[in-house]
Enzyme design. Structure first.
Site, PDB file in Angstrom:
ATOM      1  N   CYS A 149       0.872  -1.304  -0.252  1.00  0.00           N
ATOM      2  CA  CYS A 149       0.044  -0.028   0.041  1.00  0.00           C
ATOM      3  C   CYS A 149       0.989   1.012   0.457  1.00  0.00           C
ATOM      4  O   CYS A 149       0.716   2.496  -0.873  1.00  0.00           O
ATOM      5  CB  CYS A 149      -0.645   0.191   1.224  1.00  0.00           C
ATOM      6  SG  CYS A 149      -0.060  -0.251   2.873  1.00  0.00           S
ATOM      7  N   HIS A 242      -1.950   6.685   3.626  1.00  0.00           N
ATOM      8  CA  HIS A 242      -0.465   6.911   3.927  1.00  0.00           C
ATOM      9  C   HIS A 242      -0.186   8.115   3.367  1.00  0.00           C
ATOM     10  O   HIS A 242       0.123   8.186   2.814  1.00  0.00           O
ATOM     11  CB  HIS A 242      -0.333   5.318   3.559  1.00  0.00           C
ATOM     12  CG  HIS A 242       0.020   4.312   4.372  1.00  0.00           C
ATOM     13  ND1 HIS A 242      -0.978   4.265   5.156  1.00  0.00           N
ATOM     14  CD2 HIS A 242       0.391   2.621   3.098  1.00  0.00           C
ATOM     15  CE1 HIS A 242      -0.994   2.834   5.216  1.00  0.00           C
ATOM     16  NE2 HIS A 242      -0.543   2.026   4.747  1.00  0.00           N
TER      17      HIS A 242
HETATM   18  P1  NAP Z   1      -7.267  -8.928   8.250  1.00  0.00           P
HETATM   19  O1  NAP Z   1      -7.852  -7.609   8.518  1.00  0.00           O
HETATM   20  O2  NAP Z   1      -6.750  -9.306   9.130  1.00  0.00           O
HETATM   21  O3  NAP Z   1      -7.782 -10.021   7.081  1.00  0.00           O
HETATM   22  C1  NAP Z   1      -7.635 -10.826   7.095  1.00  0.00           C
HETATM   23  C2  NAP Z   1      -8.547 -11.940   6.622  1.00  0.00           C
HETATM   24  O4  NAP Z   1      -8.174 -13.210   6.393  1.00  0.00           O
HETATM   25  C3  NAP Z   1      -9.587 -12.097   7.012  1.00  0.00           C
HETATM   26  O5  NAP Z   1     -10.446 -12.804   6.659  1.00  0.00           O
HETATM   27  C4  NAP Z   1      -9.318 -13.827   8.117  1.00  0.00           C
HETATM   28  O6  NAP Z   1     -10.597 -14.233   8.576  1.00  0.00           O
HETATM   29  C5  NAP Z   1      -8.497 -14.657   7.424  1.00  0.00           C
HETATM   30  N1  NAP Z   1      -7.467 -15.279   7.564  1.00  0.00           N
HETATM   31  C6  NAP Z   1      -6.521 -15.214   8.601  1.00  0.00           C
HETATM   32  N2  NAP Z   1      -6.573 -16.390   8.638  1.00  0.00           N
HETATM   33  C7  NAP Z   1      -6.386 -17.160   8.179  1.00  0.00           C
HETATM   34  C8  NAP Z   1      -6.053 -18.363   8.114  1.00  0.00           C
HETATM   35  N3  NAP Z   1      -5.242 -19.294   8.710  1.00  0.00           N
HETATM   36  N4  NAP Z   1      -7.071 -19.381   6.652  1.00  0.00           N
HETATM   37  C9  NAP Z   1      -7.935 -18.581   6.388  1.00  0.00           C
HETATM   38  N5  NAP Z   1      -8.199 -17.275   5.718  1.00  0.00           N
HETATM   39  C10 NAP Z   1      -7.227 -16.827   6.852  1.00  0.00           C
HETATM   40  O7  NAP Z   1      -5.699  -8.589   7.229  1.00  0.00           O
HETATM   41  P2  NAP Z   1      -6.349  -7.680   5.808  1.00  0.00           P
HETATM   42  O8  NAP Z   1      -5.799  -5.725   6.273  1.00  0.00           O
HETATM   43  O9  NAP Z   1      -7.526  -7.299   4.850  1.00  0.00           O
HETATM   44  O10 NAP Z   1      -4.870  -7.409   4.972  1.00  0.00           O
HETATM   45  C11 NAP Z   1      -5.089  -8.855   4.463  1.00  0.00           C
HETATM   46  C12 NAP Z   1      -4.059  -8.642   3.526  1.00  0.00           C
HETATM   47  O11 NAP Z   1      -3.993  -7.902   2.743  1.00  0.00           O
HETATM   48  C13 NAP Z   1      -2.388  -9.281   4.251  1.00  0.00           C
HETATM   49  O12 NAP Z   1      -1.790  -9.832   3.512  1.00  0.00           O
HETATM   50  C14 NAP Z   1      -1.990  -7.100   3.611  1.00  0.00           C
HETATM   51  O13 NAP Z   1      -0.515  -7.459   3.938  1.00  0.00           O
HETATM   52  C15 NAP Z   1      -2.669  -7.841   2.997  1.00  0.00           C
HETATM   53  N6  NAP Z   1      -2.250  -6.074   1.995  1.00  0.00           N
HETATM   54  C16 NAP Z   1      -3.434  -5.111   3.271  1.00  0.00           C
HETATM   55  C17 NAP Z   1      -3.371  -3.597   3.250  1.00  0.00           C
HETATM   56  C18 NAP Z   1      -4.521  -2.465   3.685  1.00  0.00           C
HETATM   57  O14 NAP Z   1      -4.176  -1.890   3.913  1.00  0.00           O
HETATM   58  N7  NAP Z   1      -5.315  -3.559   4.908  1.00  0.00           N
HETATM   59  C19 NAP Z   1      -2.609  -3.555   2.463  1.00  0.00           C
HETATM   60  C20 NAP Z   1      -1.858  -3.404   0.925  1.00  0.00           C
HETATM   61  C21 NAP Z   1      -2.100  -5.401   1.184  1.00  0.00           C
HETATM   62  P3  NAP Z   1     -11.026 -14.059   9.959  1.00  0.00           P
HETATM   63  O15 NAP Z   1     -12.079 -12.999   9.989  1.00  0.00           O
HETATM   64  O16 NAP Z   1     -12.073 -15.851   9.276  1.00  0.00           O
HETATM   65  O17 NAP Z   1     -10.362 -14.336  10.850  1.00  0.00           O
END
Ligand code: NAP
Length: 349
Positions: A149, A242
């Site tokens: 991001c 950001h």
């Molecule tokens: P998050 O809010 O923690 O969400 C994680 C998601 O993955 C939830 O749907 C969770 O499901 C699921 N999950 C967790 N453990 C799992 C498992 N063992 N098996 C299957 N599903 C699982 O994270 P996020 O911020 O959305 O980020 C997700 C990804 O995008 C990461 O790799 C992050 O680095 C990347 N990213 C994030 C951003 C940002 O600004 N947030 C920007 C760019 C990239 P449950 O609800 O069931 O736990």
């Protein structure tokens, strides 16, 4: 009427997953037909499993959809992935092996030599890596990634400068929003009245990804751009958006007016092809002395633009300026959806 392309979301309940649902609500080309998350959510309805954190209400159509395991097969033609990097690598590879186009937000495959790290305005040409990937891995499916991001906001500002003047070096200090850490993310007692000068794994990503994105594709491979990046990343008490303080050294001489002109005039394939999620202005340059600010400016162009401000000369390098990008829109779900729209336009989906 053309049928919509059926989309599955891996990690649908997370911060990025929720943005996918919001941005795909009413999308003219895509329809969400499958949702997957962790074991914790499996077999529950989306409404039961998801702690919805967006200010817009949860769309009605998603509320009763069941959550499934992140396993093939899923009832969809394309998969968007927003899984934690601890499992995204294996899961995404399995979906690609099973024949799905996988459009990923996770970092695992971004730097693989046969995976496009795509910013459609900058390197649509890198999509040719899909053919390389399919052949090398002997599979019909493929993985396309969007950058970190922080990187995406930065490279959109750098791309027009690199093209016009060449970049020698970049120093960037970031102030990154809480939504970038997922949910529940950083504990409130850690971040209220505080700044945390560390984000796990972030600085190496910001230092390496821009060079691949701005690299040249030839003979089946990308040669990284030759400038250096030094990054210091901080978590700050902002919900979304950001902010980055950037200093650059150029290869050719330029003026402040030159820099502003190339950034303001920057256009790419999404604008030429008039893609649904494409910002009209991928880079907006603000002239006010105290902008951009996350709360005021992150939603410009529906969160899909990089907003630049305070372009001025630097005492040590050549120029410095401030960059702002919406981390869960252009920095994540919006970027992946724009990637998918380009893939459709280029015949890969
Ligand atoms: P998050 O809010 O923690 O969400 C994680 C998601 O993955 C939830 O749907 C969770 O499901 C699921 N999950 C967790 N453990 C799992 C498992 N063992 N098996 C299957 N599903 C699982 O994270 P996020 O911020 O959305 O980020 C997700 C990804 O995008 C990461 O790799 C992050 O680095 C990347 N990213 C994030 C951003 C940002 O600004 N947030 C920007 C760019 C990239 P449950 O609800 O069931 O736990």
């Amino acid at each position: 009427m053309n049928k919509k392309i059926r989309v599955g979301i891996l990690g649908a309940t997370g911060m990025v997953g929720q943005r996918f649902i919001q941005l795909l609500d009413g999308h003219p080309q895509f329809e969400v037909t499958a949702l997957a998350a962790s074991e914790r959510s499996e077999s529950r309805s989306f409404q039961e499993a998801c702690a919805w954190k967006l200010t817009n209400p949860m769309p009605d159509w998603v509320k009763t959809m069941p959550l499934q395991a992140c396993q093939t097969p899923l009832d969809c033609d394309v998969v968007f992935s927003s899984l934690p990097s601890s499992m995204a690598g294996e899961v995404e590879a399995a979906f690609a092996q099973a024949g799905y186009p996988v459009i990923s937000n996770s970092s695992n495959h971004r730097m693989s030599v046969d995976v496009p790290l795509l910013v459609p305005e900058i390197n649509a040409e890198h999509l040719k890596l899909i053919d390389v990937q399919r052949e090398r891995r002997n599979q019909k499916g493929y993985i396309v990634t969007n950058p970190n991001c922080t990187t995406v906001a930065l490279v959109l500002a750098l791309a027009p400068i690199q093209e016009a003047f060449g970049i020698e070096a970049v120093i960037v200090s970031t102030m990154q929003a809480l939504s970038g850490a997922g949910y529940p993310g950083v504990a409130s007692l850690d971040i209220i009245d505080n700044v945390i000068p560390y984000i796990d794994g972030e600085e190496p990503k910001v230092e390496s990804e821009p060079r691949k994105i701005l690299g040249l594709f030839a003979d089946g491979a990308v040669t990284p751009a030759d400038f250096r990046v030094s990054a210091q990343c901080h978590r700050v008490n902002v919900s979304d958006g950001h902010t980055e303080a950037v200093t650059i050294k150029l290869k050719k001489k330029a003026t402040i007016a030159d820099l502003i002109e190339v950034m303001e005039n920057f256009q790419g394939e999404p604008q030429k092809l008039n893609l649904y999620s494409a910002p009209n202005r991928p880079v907006i340059v603000m002239k006010e002395h105290n902008r951009p600010q996350p709360r005021l400016d992150r939603d410009l162009e529906k969160g899909m633009a990089t907003v630049v401000g305070r372009v001025r000369e630097d005492n040590i390098f050549d120029f410095r300026f401030t960059v702002l990008g919406h981390n869960t829109v252009r920095g994540a779900a919006g970027a992946a959806i724009l990637n998918a729209e380009l893939l459709v336009a280029k015949g890969y989906i």
